[in-house]
Design a protein around this motif. Structure first.
Motif, PDB file in Angstrom:
ATOM      1  N   ARG A  86       0.824  -1.289  -0.002  1.00  0.00           N
ATOM      2  CA  ARG A  86      -0.015  -0.079  -0.225  1.00  0.00           C
ATOM      3  C   ARG A  86       0.757   1.218  -0.100  1.00  0.00           C
ATOM      4  NH1 ARG A  86      -2.646  -2.346   4.067  1.00  0.00           N
ATOM      5  NH2 ARG A  86      -4.001  -3.953   3.291  1.00  0.00           N
ATOM      6  N   LEU A  87       1.913   1.187   0.739  1.00  0.00           N
ATOM      7  CA  LEU A  87       2.890   2.297   0.677  1.00  0.00           C
ATOM      8  C   LEU A  87       3.433   2.610  -0.726  1.00  0.00           C
ATOM      9  CD1 LEU A  87       5.138   1.755   4.013  1.00  0.00           C
ATOM     10  CD2 LEU A  87       3.109   3.546   3.478  1.00  0.00           C
ATOM     11  N   PHE A  88       3.705   1.484  -1.501  1.00  0.00           N
ATOM     12  CA  PHE A  88       4.066   1.712  -2.524  1.00  0.00           C
ATOM     13  C   PHE A  88       2.851   2.473  -3.652  1.00  0.00           C
ATOM     14  CE2 PHE A  88       7.525  -1.253  -2.030  1.00  0.00           C
ATOM     15  CZ  PHE A  88       8.401  -0.507  -2.238  1.00  0.00           C
ATOM     16  N   GLY A  89       1.520   2.431  -3.177  1.00  0.00           N
ATOM     17  CA  GLY A  89       0.551   2.912  -3.770  1.00  0.00           C
ATOM     18  C   GLY A  89      -0.349   1.900  -4.615  1.00  0.00           C
ATOM     19  N   TYR A  90      -0.340   0.507  -4.179  1.00  0.00           N
ATOM     20  CA  TYR A  90      -1.123  -0.396  -4.942  1.00  0.00           C
ATOM     21  C   TYR A  90      -2.269  -0.402  -4.143  1.00  0.00           C
ATOM     22  CZ  TYR A  90       3.329  -1.643  -7.013  1.00  0.00           C
ATOM     23  OH  TYR A  90       4.229  -1.503  -7.752  1.00  0.00           O
ATOM     24  N   ARG A 149      -2.591  10.044   2.445  1.00  0.00           N
ATOM     25  CA  ARG A 149      -2.852   8.514   2.392  1.00  0.00           C
ATOM     26  C   ARG A 149      -1.974   7.588   3.095  1.00  0.00           C
ATOM     27  NH1 ARG A 149      -2.242   4.207  -1.574  1.00  0.00           N
ATOM     28  NH2 ARG A 149      -3.461   2.471  -0.852  1.00  0.00           N
ATOM     29  N   THR A 150      -0.645   7.940   2.809  1.00  0.00           N
ATOM     30  CA  THR A 150       0.592   7.328   3.243  1.00  0.00           C
ATOM     31  C   THR A 150       0.691   7.586   4.795  1.00  0.00           C
ATOM     32  OG1 THR A 150       1.823   8.069   1.368  1.00  0.00           O
ATOM     33  CG2 THR A 150       3.091   7.155   3.142  1.00  0.00           C
ATOM     34  N   ILE A 179      -1.734   4.923   6.113  1.00  0.00           N
ATOM     35  CA  ILE A 179      -1.216   3.727   6.093  1.00  0.00           C
ATOM     36  C   ILE A 179      -0.347   3.232   7.167  1.00  0.00           C
ATOM     37  CG2 ILE A 179       0.006   1.938   4.616  1.00  0.00           C
ATOM     38  CD1 ILE A 179      -1.195   3.489   2.166  1.00  0.00           C
ATOM     39  N   LYS A 223      10.929   2.838   1.546  1.00  0.00           N
ATOM     40  CA  LYS A 223       9.725   2.834   1.041  1.00  0.00           C
ATOM     41  C   LYS A 223       9.395   4.215   0.603  1.00  0.00           C
ATOM     42  CE  LYS A 223       9.234  -1.470   1.375  1.00  0.00           C
ATOM     43  NZ  LYS A 223      10.617  -1.763   1.674  1.00  0.00           N
ATOM     44  N   PRO A 224       8.346   4.376  -0.614  1.00  0.00           N
ATOM     45  CA  PRO A 224       8.042   5.958  -0.745  1.00  0.00           C
ATOM     46  C   PRO A 224       7.508   6.586   0.254  1.00  0.00           C
ATOM     47  CG  PRO A 224       7.186   4.728  -2.376  1.00  0.00           C
ATOM     48  CD  PRO A 224       7.780   3.764  -1.274  1.00  0.00           C
ATOM     49  N   VAL A 225       8.067   6.704   1.532  1.00  0.00           N
ATOM     50  CA  VAL A 225       7.696   7.456   2.801  1.00  0.00           C
ATOM     51  C   VAL A 225       8.633   8.433   3.304  1.00  0.00           C
ATOM     52  CG1 VAL A 225       6.903   7.008   5.001  1.00  0.00           C
ATOM     53  CG2 VAL A 225       6.549   5.115   3.630  1.00  0.00           C
TER      54      VAL A 225
END
Lengths: 320, 268, 310
Positions: free
Chosen positions: A108-112, B2-3, B6, B89-91
């Motif tokens: 989910r962090l990758f955007g999926y 959103r991140t 999550i 990760k993209p965070v």
């Protein structure tokens, strides 16, 4: 070929000592260029600075000086992390999540979203060979299993570049085989793989290029074929049924003779020993040839030699 | 955004599976046991004692969660290096900090809601078994909804303490963070004394230091309106509003400070 | 080196702007507190309850840190007393003072300052204190039981009897008792005789307070100086009342203000006490006393009434 990873003069100092901290250089002016599609082995003894270099590339550490770019972008760029995978050394994840939940979280962090998450997660778990254990909480996982989870999370986003810090550590022989196949699979897919290791046999079978790091400095880098001159160092000949046939005259041709079990004998021959002539002679006397192998320099020999010479140079430097 | 959610979701899941549920069970058992035991004592005061005990227990259990699990979420993650997996990760690091905070806040809200339900259930039982004479002796009705004001302020205090814990754990070890957070909690409750202290001392320098500390340290005394509520005194809406506003501003300061430190950190 | 730093493409991010934001938020939080505190005081129930009803229970809960807990409670007692003295007149309720002092002295029975100051706090008349000399005597007697050789406690008990309870016989008894204890100053035993002979007279009071003015404890010294100032003010008030009375007798009416006395009795200007506050003249009766606004108010007149009618 575009560069997947570039570093220039990348250095990192750590402060050591509590009262009067003084800088300790963990990585010294690393300049490196890894092309897209390459499998690059980052080699060096323990404490050479391999992990430091990887953490600088992941921006877990900030450099003291120098630059690093991945896929043409500075490493601080969050967007670039969308396109890479990373496996830390001795990874640790969350005790109270299951393998599946952890990977879904990262996905989910990758955007999926939605079903994409579930299919990706089960695909990578299959790839690294985690079966029904995927529903267990990670605190019950062994070190080797955690290592596989770590690999799975590094592959989750079909990365263009994968960074693996000691990917083989903690794995049993079967697991190592599995990881080796995985890396080969990635190479076939065109993915760039940058992995650190102190286990040379792995590098020998996988890498198209290696760099050797000793005490924070890159002391050699290049294609394996270049680094190892493939110089013939001699021959190993194993024969059976020689018994008394091996006359002292023949034994003179070999550098040494080692008796093996079952009446086998191994002869070590010099590079210029002309094994054909010897073979003919032996066959004529009723001996049975078991094997004949050329002896070449291994990466390990090279490695030992480089490390030793660096240490010697440093010692001289200190003396002067 | 959103991140952040999550990260918050995972932090919530992790903390709920850790030890948080036990505190709720212990709380419920404590409340029920107390109501039976104290029922044996003189009538009239027992309701007050139940209320004192229940509100104090909510506050203390919440503190335990805020400090120990709050610290675990960041500094344990740094110490055990799970942060390496996450931050690659993209965070961004700011998203990481804010996500962790929101996750723990959610845990606390859920936890406190369950405790509130248990608390009111016991009070309902007390109310239904009391005679009219006993009821007349009560300072405030058993199910007085004003108690919710005290609980809301407990929540505000816990949100602030969590931010303190997160702030400390953005740069120090788990043990040190826990000690520092508990230290500030104690200091925060003595803060009311600090204000009086200022009136008592003669030296202007000391008074100035006391005043500075009073305003800069997290001021937790105003969050404690448990005595008012138990004695059926009104809690001013303006007090509630200002105290919650103070909590929000102070939390924002702590979180920004935590981000400022955390984004510059090296993770060895 | 600096050149290499400048060329780093991913340097450590600067947090200067965030630091500014933190400072701004802290300033806002101070503002919110200031506004909130205008309408808020920590609540105290009308019938205050201490969490621990007995000092011995607290002692057991202190787990070997009795002295630290005692110190903490002592500070709380001082802050409590001081805070009450500064609070609005109608909010002054000193009822927790004695329990707090009992805690302190139960936890640390040798806490000299707690006994001596505590007694002073307890004896002060309302509105400056609870006005409970009986509790002060009890506190000091507990101190004497814990340290039977402390002549200071005996002296202080005698003092409470002398000054607040005006029981000169009891005062003399305690002064004599204190005088026999080791280390007692030489003036203590004679004081017993003086007290008995001239109980309540201003001169013996002055002697008593002068001795206390030599105390090594600054707070007691300051308190004694305050009392000496009061005694002096009483002398002045007596003299002014004599003048006022003379004026009334001569003019057939009480003096309306100081001008009457300045003109009629050759007073040199409006008289002020040692704190610089003018004395007060009651135009209805012509009686003089210290002003209610003076730090010396109320003067310790015998029977605690007002100045005696001349």
């Amino acid at each position: 070929m575009a560069a997947a990873i570039e570093t220039e003069g990348l250095s990192k100092d750590f402060a050591v000592g509590f009262w009067r901290p003084r800088p300790y250089r963990a990585l010294d002016r690393l300049t490196l260029n890894v092309a897209a599609g390459e499998v690059f082995g980052f080699l060096g003894p323990n404490g050479a600075g391999k992990s430091t270099a990887l953490k600088l590339l992941m921006q877990l550490l900030y450099p003291t000086s120098g630059t690093a770019r991945i896929l043409g972008r500075p490493v601080g760029d969050v967007a670039v992390r969308q396109r890479i995978g990373f496996l830390a050394e001795n990874p640790y994840y969350y005790d109270y999540l299951t393998a599946e939940e952890l990977l879904a979280y990262f996905a989910r962090l990758f955007g999926y979203r939605g079903a994409d998450v579930t299919t990706r997660v089960s695909r990578v778990l299959d790839e690294v060979g985690i079966g029904k254990e995927r529903r267990l909480r990670l605190r019950r996982f062994s070190k080797g299993m955690i290592q596989r989870v770590g690999l799975a999370q590094a592959l989750l986003n079909d990365p263009e570049v994968v960074f693996l810090d000691e990917p083989m550590s903690g794995l049993d022989p079967l697991g190592r085989r599995h990881v080796r196949d995985l890396i080969l699979g990635l190479r076939a897919r065109g993915c760039t793989v940058f992995f650190s290791s102190h286990i040379l046999s792995d590098a020998e079978t996988l890498c198209s290029r290696v760099g050797v790091l000793v005490q924070g400095r890159l002391v050699a880098s290049g294609p394996l074929s270049e680094i190892l001159a493939f110089e013939l160092k001699g021959w190993e000949l194993v024969v059976a049924g020689v018994g008394a046939a091996l006359s002292p005259e023949l034994a003179q041709l070999a550098r040494s003779v080692t008796p093996l079990s079952d009446g086998h004998v191994m002869l070590h021959l010099a590079p210029d020993a002309e094994p054909d002539r010897l073979l003919g002679e032996l066959t004529r006397r009723g001996a049975h040839i078991v094997s004949l192998n050329p002896v070449r320099e291994t990466l390990e020999d090279y490695f030992v030699q480089v490390v030793a010479s660096t240490a010697a140079r440093d010692a001289r430097g200190v003396g002067a | 955004m959103r991140t952040i959610w999550i990260v918050a979701g995972a932090a919530f899941k992790e903390s709920v599976r850790d030890r948080v549920p036990y505190t709720m069970v212990v709380f419920a058992v404590l409340m029920i046991a107390a109501s039976f035991l104290i029922g044996e004592l003189t009538a009239g005061q027992d309701l007050k004692i139940i209320k004192d005990l229940g509100l104090a227990a909510m506050s203390i259990f919440g503190l335990g969660i805020a400090v120990f699990i709050g610290i675990g979420l960041v500094s344990k993650e740094v110490e055990r290096k799970s942060v390496h997996g996450l931050l690659t990760k993209p965070v961004t690091r700011a998203q990481f900090i804010l996500g962790k905070y929101l996750g723990l806040l959610t845990t606390l809200v859920v936890n406190l809601s369950v405790m509130t339900l248990a608390y009111y259930a016991v009070l309902l039982y007390m109310d239904s078994t009391a005679t009219a004479a006993v009821r007349a002796s009560w300072a405030a009705p058993a199910l007085d909804p004003r108690q919710l004001a005290a609980i809301v302020l407990i929540m505000g205090e816990l949100a602030l303490v969590t931010a303190v814990a997160l702030f400390f754990s953005s740069f120090s070890s788990p043990l040190l963070s826990a000690m520092l957070t508990l230290g500030l909690w104690v200091a925060g409750h003595f803060n009311g004394d600090l204000r009086q202290f200022e009136q008592v001392v003669d030296q202007p320098a000391v008074a100035w230091i006391a005043r500075t500390l009073y305003y800069l340290l997290p001021n937790l005394a105003p969050f404690n309106v448990r005595a008012e509520v138990v004695y059926g005194m009104p809690v001013l809406a303006s007090h509630l509003g200002f105290t919650l506003l103070y909590a929000a501003v102070y939390i924002a300061a702590l979180l920004v400070a935590a981000v400022a430190i955390f984004r510059r950190r090296d993770f060895k | 080196m600096s050149g290499a730093l400048a060329s780093a493409s991913s340097p450590r991010p600067s947090s200067r702007r965030l630091v500014v934001a933190v400072a701004a938020l802290l300033v806002i939080s101070i503002g919110v507190q200031v506004v909130r505190d205008r309408g808020w005081q920590p609540y105290e129930p009308a019938t205050p309850v201490l969490w621990f009803q007995s000092g011995s229970l607290l002692q057991r809960l202190s787990l070997g840190f009795q002295n630290v807990v005692a110190d903490t409670y002592w500070i709380r007692a001082v802050v409590y007393y001081g805070g009450k003295r500064r609070s609005a007149l109608n909010g002054r309720d000193f009822s927790l003072l004695d329990p707090l002092l009992t805690f302190v002295t139960t936890l640390d029975p040798k806490f000299k300052v707690a006994y001596r100051f505590g007694a002073i706090f307890l004896t002060e008349a309302y509105p400056n204190g609870p006005g409970r000399p009986d509790l002060a005597v009890a506190l000091l007697q507990r101190g004497l039981a814990a340290t039977p050789t402390a002549w200071e406690y005996a002296h202080d008990i005698g003092f409470v009897y002398y000054w607040w309870l005006e029981d000169y016989k009891a005062a003399a008894h305690w002064f004599a008792k204190g005088g026999q204890l080791p280390g007692a100053p030489s003036w203590l035993a004679p004081l017993a005789a003086t007290t008995l002979a001239q109980g309540g007279d201003r001169q013996s009071s002055r002697l008593l307070w002068s001795q206390l003015g030599e105390s090594e404890i600054e707070w007691i010294r300051r308190n004694a100086q305050h009392r000496l100032q009061q005694l002096h003010a009483m002398d002045v008030v007596d003299e002014l009342n004599r003048l006022s009375q003379r004026f009334t007798t001569r003019e057939g009416r009480p003096a309306r203000d100081w001008r009457d006395l300045i003109v009629g009795e050759r007073l040199r200007g409006t008289p002020v006490d040692s704190t610089g506050v003018p004395f007060e003249l009651d135009p209805a009766t012509g009686r003089v006393d210290v002003s209610r606004g003076s730090a010396l108010f109320p003067l310790p007149w015998p029977g605690r009434g007002g100045p005696p009618a001349p």
